[in-house]
Design a protein around this motif. Structure first.
Motif, mmCIF file in Angstrom:
data_model
loop_
_atom_site.group_PDB
_atom_site.id
_atom_site.type_symbol
_atom_site.label_atom_id
_atom_site.label_comp_id
_atom_site.label_asym_id
_atom_site.label_seq_id
_atom_site.Cartn_x
_atom_site.Cartn_y
_atom_site.Cartn_z
ATOM 1 N N ARG A 65 -43.268 37.203 -25.735
ATOM 2 C CA ARG A 65 -42.428 36.126 -26.274
ATOM 3 C C ARG A 65 -41.207 36.642 -27.029
ATOM 4 O O ARG A 65 -40.186 35.963 -27.088
ATOM 5 C CB ARG A 65 -43.250 35.204 -27.197
ATOM 6 C CG ARG A 65 -44.225 34.319 -26.445
ATOM 7 C CD ARG A 65 -43.494 33.290 -25.584
ATOM 8 N NE ARG A 65 -44.419 32.482 -24.821
ATOM 9 C CZ ARG A 65 -44.577 32.563 -23.509
ATOM 10 N NH1 ARG A 65 -43.883 33.427 -22.798
ATOM 11 N NH2 ARG A 65 -45.432 31.776 -22.885
ATOM 12 N N THR A 66 -41.298 37.813 -27.630
ATOM 13 C CA THR A 66 -40.158 38.334 -28.390
ATOM 14 C C THR A 66 -39.189 39.147 -27.537
ATOM 15 O O THR A 66 -38.143 39.559 -28.014
ATOM 16 C CB THR A 66 -40.628 39.190 -29.588
ATOM 17 O OG1 THR A 66 -41.450 40.254 -29.108
ATOM 18 C CG2 THR A 66 -41.403 38.348 -30.585
ATOM 19 N N ASP A 67 -39.533 39.364 -26.257
ATOM 20 C CA ASP A 67 -38.652 40.109 -25.361
ATOM 21 C C ASP A 67 -37.611 39.154 -24.766
ATOM 22 O O ASP A 67 -37.973 38.123 -24.209
ATOM 23 C CB ASP A 67 -39.467 40.766 -24.243
ATOM 24 C CG ASP A 67 -38.619 41.674 -23.391
ATOM 25 O OD1 ASP A 67 -37.853 41.152 -22.541
ATOM 26 O OD2 ASP A 67 -38.703 42.904 -23.554
ATOM 27 N N PRO A 68 -36.314 39.487 -24.867
ATOM 28 C CA PRO A 68 -35.281 38.570 -24.384
ATOM 29 C C PRO A 68 -35.286 38.361 -22.866
ATOM 30 O O PRO A 68 -34.821 37.335 -22.383
ATOM 31 C CB PRO A 68 -33.970 39.218 -24.843
ATOM 32 C CG PRO A 68 -34.301 40.644 -25.090
ATOM 33 C CD PRO A 68 -35.746 40.688 -25.477
ATOM 34 N N VAL A 69 -35.818 39.293 -22.105
ATOM 35 C CA VAL A 69 -35.810 39.183 -20.647
ATOM 36 C C VAL A 69 -37.037 38.433 -20.126
ATOM 37 O O VAL A 69 -36.934 37.543 -19.296
ATOM 38 C CB VAL A 69 -35.712 40.586 -19.982
ATOM 39 C CG1 VAL A 69 -35.790 40.482 -18.472
ATOM 40 C CG2 VAL A 69 -34.425 41.272 -20.414
ATOM 41 N N ILE A 70 -38.222 38.777 -20.626
ATOM 42 C CA ILE A 70 -39.465 38.196 -20.095
ATOM 43 C C ILE A 70 -40.056 37.123 -21.009
ATOM 44 O O ILE A 70 -41.133 36.608 -20.752
ATOM 45 C CB ILE A 70 -40.520 39.290 -19.825
ATOM 46 C CG1 ILE A 70 -40.871 40.041 -21.113
ATOM 47 C CG2 ILE A 70 -40.045 40.239 -18.737
ATOM 48 C CD1 ILE A 70 -42.044 41.001 -20.998
ATOM 49 N N GLY A 71 -39.349 36.761 -22.053
ATOM 50 C CA GLY A 71 -39.872 35.869 -23.084
ATOM 51 C C GLY A 71 -40.309 34.494 -22.623
ATOM 52 O O GLY A 71 -41.142 33.860 -23.256
#
Length: 120
Positions: A65-71
């Motif tokens: 959830r905190t990853d901008p690509v896979i969030g």
């Protein structure tokens, strides 16, 4: 992507997903490997166990959830108990749905359809 430290559970879920019409079903035995795999090659759905060594399902969910690509990846959590605290933490982190083990393939289908709509 099916993520569970139990080989038999991964196989059962993979088979259920294939029976539901999912073509490209991958799996990993742990969240650390799964996280790097989905960052390298994105997936539409993650079905992850909660109770795993190294990184548990909540930590994995938070990392996704905190990853901008896979969030925004759809995330369904599997748990061996209906522990309200785990469910509440998962909901706060943005889980799309959860399934309590043991479960029938029909229950998994229902949870997936609640997120994606009816599977054909």
């Amino acid at each position: 992507m099916v993520v569970d430290d139990q080989t038999s559970m991964r196989a059962m879920i993979r088979r259920a997903l294939q029976d539901l019409g999912f073509k490209d079903v991958r799996d990993k035995p742990g969240a650390v490997e799964a996280l790097s795999a989905i960052k390298a090659d994105r997936v539409h759905l993650v079905i992850s166990d909660f109770n795993m060594p190294e990184m548990d399902g909540l930590q994995f969910l938070e990392a996704v959830r905190t990853d901008p690509v896979i969030g925004k990846t759809v995330f369904i959590m599997l748990t061996g108990s209906a522990d309200k605290e785990i469910v509440q933490k998962a909901a706060a982190l943005g889980v799309n749905n959860y399934v309590v083990k043991p479960f029938a393939p029909a229950a998994l289908k229902e949870k997936i359809e609640r997120v994606f709509g009816e599977l054909t």
